[in-house]
Write a protein that holds these residues in place. Structure first.
Motif, PDB file in Angstrom:
ATOM      1  N   VAL A   9      -2.953 -12.144 -22.466  1.00  0.00           N
ATOM      2  CA  VAL A   9      -1.604 -11.954 -21.735  1.00  0.00           C
ATOM      3  C   VAL A   9      -1.741 -11.079 -20.345  1.00  0.00           C
ATOM      4  O   VAL A   9      -2.069 -10.054 -20.326  1.00  0.00           O
ATOM      5  N   ALA A  11       0.779 -11.739 -17.669  1.00  0.00           N
ATOM      6  CA  ALA A  11       2.163 -12.192 -16.960  1.00  0.00           C
ATOM      7  C   ALA A  11       3.083 -10.957 -16.946  1.00  0.00           C
ATOM      8  O   ALA A  11       4.224 -11.020 -16.525  1.00  0.00           O
ATOM      9  N   GLY A  12       2.548  -9.731 -17.009  1.00  0.00           N
ATOM     10  CA  GLY A  12       3.412  -8.618 -16.782  1.00  0.00           C
ATOM     11  C   GLY A  12       3.637  -8.233 -15.153  1.00  0.00           C
ATOM     12  O   GLY A  12       2.948  -8.949 -14.495  1.00  0.00           O
ATOM     13  N   THR A  13       4.452  -7.368 -14.923  1.00  0.00           N
ATOM     14  CA  THR A  13       4.815  -7.000 -13.825  1.00  0.00           C
ATOM     15  C   THR A  13       3.972  -5.751 -13.040  1.00  0.00           C
ATOM     16  O   THR A  13       4.165  -5.519 -11.924  1.00  0.00           O
ATOM     17  N   GLY A  14       3.440  -5.029 -14.087  1.00  0.00           N
ATOM     18  CA  GLY A  14       2.743  -3.858 -13.703  1.00  0.00           C
ATOM     19  C   GLY A  14       3.695  -3.021 -13.273  1.00  0.00           C
ATOM     20  O   GLY A  14       3.153  -2.051 -12.330  1.00  0.00           O
ATOM     21  N   SER A  15       4.755  -2.824 -13.495  1.00  0.00           N
ATOM     22  CA  SER A  15       5.848  -1.939 -12.973  1.00  0.00           C
ATOM     23  C   SER A  15       5.436  -0.542 -12.908  1.00  0.00           C
ATOM     24  O   SER A  15       5.874   0.446 -12.226  1.00  0.00           O
ATOM     25  N   ARG A  16       4.583   0.090 -13.916  1.00  0.00           N
ATOM     26  CA  ARG A  16       4.038   1.489 -14.036  1.00  0.00           C
ATOM     27  C   ARG A  16       3.053   1.835 -13.314  1.00  0.00           C
ATOM     28  O   ARG A  16       2.435   2.894 -13.213  1.00  0.00           O
ATOM     29  N   LYS A  24      -1.032  -5.797 -10.772  1.00  0.00           N
ATOM     30  CA  LYS A  24      -1.967  -5.015 -11.646  1.00  0.00           C
ATOM     31  C   LYS A  24      -3.344  -5.747 -12.034  1.00  0.00           C
ATOM     32  O   LYS A  24      -4.537  -5.657 -11.978  1.00  0.00           O
ATOM     33  N   GLY A  81       6.580 -15.231 -20.155  1.00  0.00           N
ATOM     34  CA  GLY A  81       7.915 -14.857 -20.349  1.00  0.00           C
ATOM     35  C   GLY A  81       8.270 -13.480 -20.180  1.00  0.00           C
ATOM     36  O   GLY A  81       7.754 -12.714 -19.544  1.00  0.00           O
ATOM     37  N   ASP A  83       9.263 -10.990 -22.124  1.00  0.00           N
ATOM     38  CA  ASP A  83       8.604  -9.733 -23.070  1.00  0.00           C
ATOM     39  C   ASP A  83       7.177 -10.153 -23.222  1.00  0.00           C
ATOM     40  O   ASP A  83       6.876 -11.468 -23.401  1.00  0.00           O
ATOM     41  N   SER A  87       5.177 -13.998 -23.931  1.00  0.00           N
ATOM     42  CA  SER A  87       3.932 -14.523 -23.232  1.00  0.00           C
ATOM     43  C   SER A  87       2.856 -14.916 -24.388  1.00  0.00           C
ATOM     44  O   SER A  87       2.512 -15.944 -24.027  1.00  0.00           O
ATOM     45  N   ALA A 107      -4.748  -8.245 -20.599  1.00  0.00           N
ATOM     46  CA  ALA A 107      -5.623  -8.439 -19.535  1.00  0.00           C
ATOM     47  C   ALA A 107      -5.739  -6.837 -18.709  1.00  0.00           C
ATOM     48  O   ALA A 107      -6.674  -6.668 -18.266  1.00  0.00           O
ATOM     49  N   LYS A 214      -6.050   0.985 -21.810  1.00  0.00           N
ATOM     50  CA  LYS A 214      -5.185   0.166 -21.141  1.00  0.00           C
ATOM     51  C   LYS A 214      -4.938   0.662 -19.683  1.00  0.00           C
ATOM     52  O   LYS A 214      -4.604   1.734 -19.736  1.00  0.00           O
TER      53      LYS A 214
HETATM   54  N1  CTP Z   1       2.227  -8.902 -20.178  1.00  0.00           N
HETATM   55  C1  CTP Z   1       2.747 -10.476 -20.420  1.00  0.00           C
HETATM   56  N2  CTP Z   1       3.970 -10.454 -20.153  1.00  0.00           N
HETATM   57  C2  CTP Z   1       4.959  -9.567 -20.175  1.00  0.00           C
HETATM   58  C3  CTP Z   1       4.590  -8.232 -20.065  1.00  0.00           C
HETATM   59  C4  CTP Z   1       3.456  -8.107 -20.245  1.00  0.00           C
HETATM   60  O1  CTP Z   1       1.928 -11.068 -20.360  1.00  0.00           O
HETATM   61  N3  CTP Z   1       6.208 -10.150 -19.993  1.00  0.00           N
HETATM   62  C5  CTP Z   1       1.001  -8.458 -20.456  1.00  0.00           C
HETATM   63  C6  CTP Z   1       0.668  -7.907 -19.342  1.00  0.00           C
HETATM   64  O2  CTP Z   1       0.078  -8.621 -18.107  1.00  0.00           O
HETATM   65  C7  CTP Z   1      -0.583  -6.914 -19.656  1.00  0.00           C
HETATM   66  C8  CTP Z   1      -0.310  -6.593 -21.264  1.00  0.00           C
HETATM   67  O3  CTP Z   1       0.689  -7.579 -21.475  1.00  0.00           O
HETATM   68  O4  CTP Z   1      -1.809  -7.611 -19.738  1.00  0.00           O
HETATM   69  C9  CTP Z   1       0.084  -5.456 -21.721  1.00  0.00           C
HETATM   70  O5  CTP Z   1       1.218  -4.976 -20.965  1.00  0.00           O
HETATM   71  P1  CTP Z   1       1.292  -3.607 -19.879  1.00  0.00           P
HETATM   72  O6  CTP Z   1       0.069  -2.745 -19.903  1.00  0.00           O
HETATM   73  O7  CTP Z   1       2.742  -2.918 -20.135  1.00  0.00           O
HETATM   74  O8  CTP Z   1       1.555  -4.356 -18.464  1.00  0.00           O
HETATM   75  P2  CTP Z   1       2.766  -4.607 -17.612  1.00  0.00           P
HETATM   76  O9  CTP Z   1       4.053  -4.831 -18.791  1.00  0.00           O
HETATM   77  O10 CTP Z   1       2.335  -5.465 -16.573  1.00  0.00           O
HETATM   78  O11 CTP Z   1       3.074  -3.220 -17.304  1.00  0.00           O
HETATM   79  P3  CTP Z   1       4.435  -2.283 -16.878  1.00  0.00           P
HETATM   80  O12 CTP Z   1       4.887  -2.344 -18.542  1.00  0.00           O
HETATM   81  O13 CTP Z   1       4.164  -1.183 -16.425  1.00  0.00           O
HETATM   82  O14 CTP Z   1       5.424  -3.060 -16.442  1.00  0.00           O
END
Ligand code: CTP
Ligand code: MG
Length: 232
Positions: A9, A11-16, A24, A81, A83, A87, A107, A214
């Motif tokens: 997975v 597909a996150g936004t790496g907001s933190r 990210k 997706g 959340d 994804s 990832a 992570k």
């Molecule tokens: N992920 C994803 N789809 C989402 C949210 C997270 O595929 N809707 C993935 C992220 O890309 C990451 C993994 O799940 O590889 C763990 O999530 P996290 O470390 O929280 O990454 P992000 O959600 O991108 O970062 P943040 O919560 O800071 O926005």
């Protein structure tokens, strides 16, 4: 014979993880893009039949160029997706049907050692949902709201707690069942084992690794770089 499907997975936004022009999961760490570490980790194994990378919609349509250096016969791109659970479900739906075991990996954990993958898979092949885990070193407290301030509600027994990592491994039918129930019930969880736990599945633990940290914050990039260089 290949019997393992992998969902990474990404597909996150790496907001933190602070201000960066690049997502990210595509930023470089220990000499290459973060996601490429994980793809190569799984492609090194001959028992892995397919790796599905779940990317944000715009990047799935226009993947980063370095992805084309991978073994394209064993690589699929899926669309993520809202959340993490969405994804994973999307990636799982795209796995070819003939693979009875599934690993789900973040990832955001680019430095996972091959030995952890091996430990998870040997337990999964015995039929168990399996997660890599490490002990906690900090004291963990629960928190409540009091007088507009956060106050301590209690102290948890650290000896009964672990921090879990990925890759998490599953007999495929169990994971598919867990995700369809989660979709039906609107369950959101931060890992896939939790979706199996609510169905009553037993989740086995194998030793995780500090290298499998992570990457969440900007500081984590620096820590991971040091860990990777010590390991070389
Ligand atoms: N992920 C994803 N789809 C989402 C949210 C997270 O595929 N809707 C993935 C992220 O890309 C990451 C993994 O799940 O590889 C763990 O999530 P996290 O470390 O929280 O990454 P992000 O959600 O991108 O970062 P943040 O919560 O800071 O926005
Ligand atoms: Mg997140």
């Amino acid at each position: 014979m290949a019997d393992v499907g992998v969902v990474i997975v990404a597909a996150g936004t790496g907001s933190r993880s602070g201000e960066s022009a690049e997502l990210k999961q595509f930023r470089w760490i220990a000499g290459k893009p973060m996601l490429l570490h994980s793809i190569q980790l799984f492609h090194e194994r001959s028992d892995v039949g397919m790796v599905v990378c779940v990317l944000p919609r715009d990047r799935a349509a226009d993947p980063p160029p370095w992805i084309f250096q991978c073994d394209l016969d064993r690589l699929l791109i899926s669309v993520g997706g809202g959340d993490r659970v969405d994804s994973v479900r999307n990636g799982l739906e795209d796995l070819p049907p003939d693979l009875p075991f599934v690993l789900v990996h973040d990832a955001a954990r680019p430095l996972t050692p091959a030995s952890v993958v091996e430990a998870v898979l040997s337990e999964v092949r015995r039929g168990f949902v399996t997660v890599p885990a490490l002990p906690l070193h900090d004291t963990i407290k629960s928190v409540a709201n009091g007088d507009g301030n956060k106050v301590v509600a209690g102290t948890l027994d650290r000896s009964t707690l672990v921090r879990v990592q990925t890759p998490q491994g599953f007999p495929r039918a169990t994971l598919v069942d867990a995700h369809s129930r989660a979709l039906r019930d609107g369950t959101v969880a931060t890992d896939d084992a939790a979706l199996c736990e609510v169905m009553g599945a037993t989740v086995h633990l194998v030793p995780g690794s500090e290298l499998s940290m992570k990457i969440t914050t900007e500081a984590d990039f620096a820590v991971a770089e040091v860990l990777a260089s010590r390991d070389r």
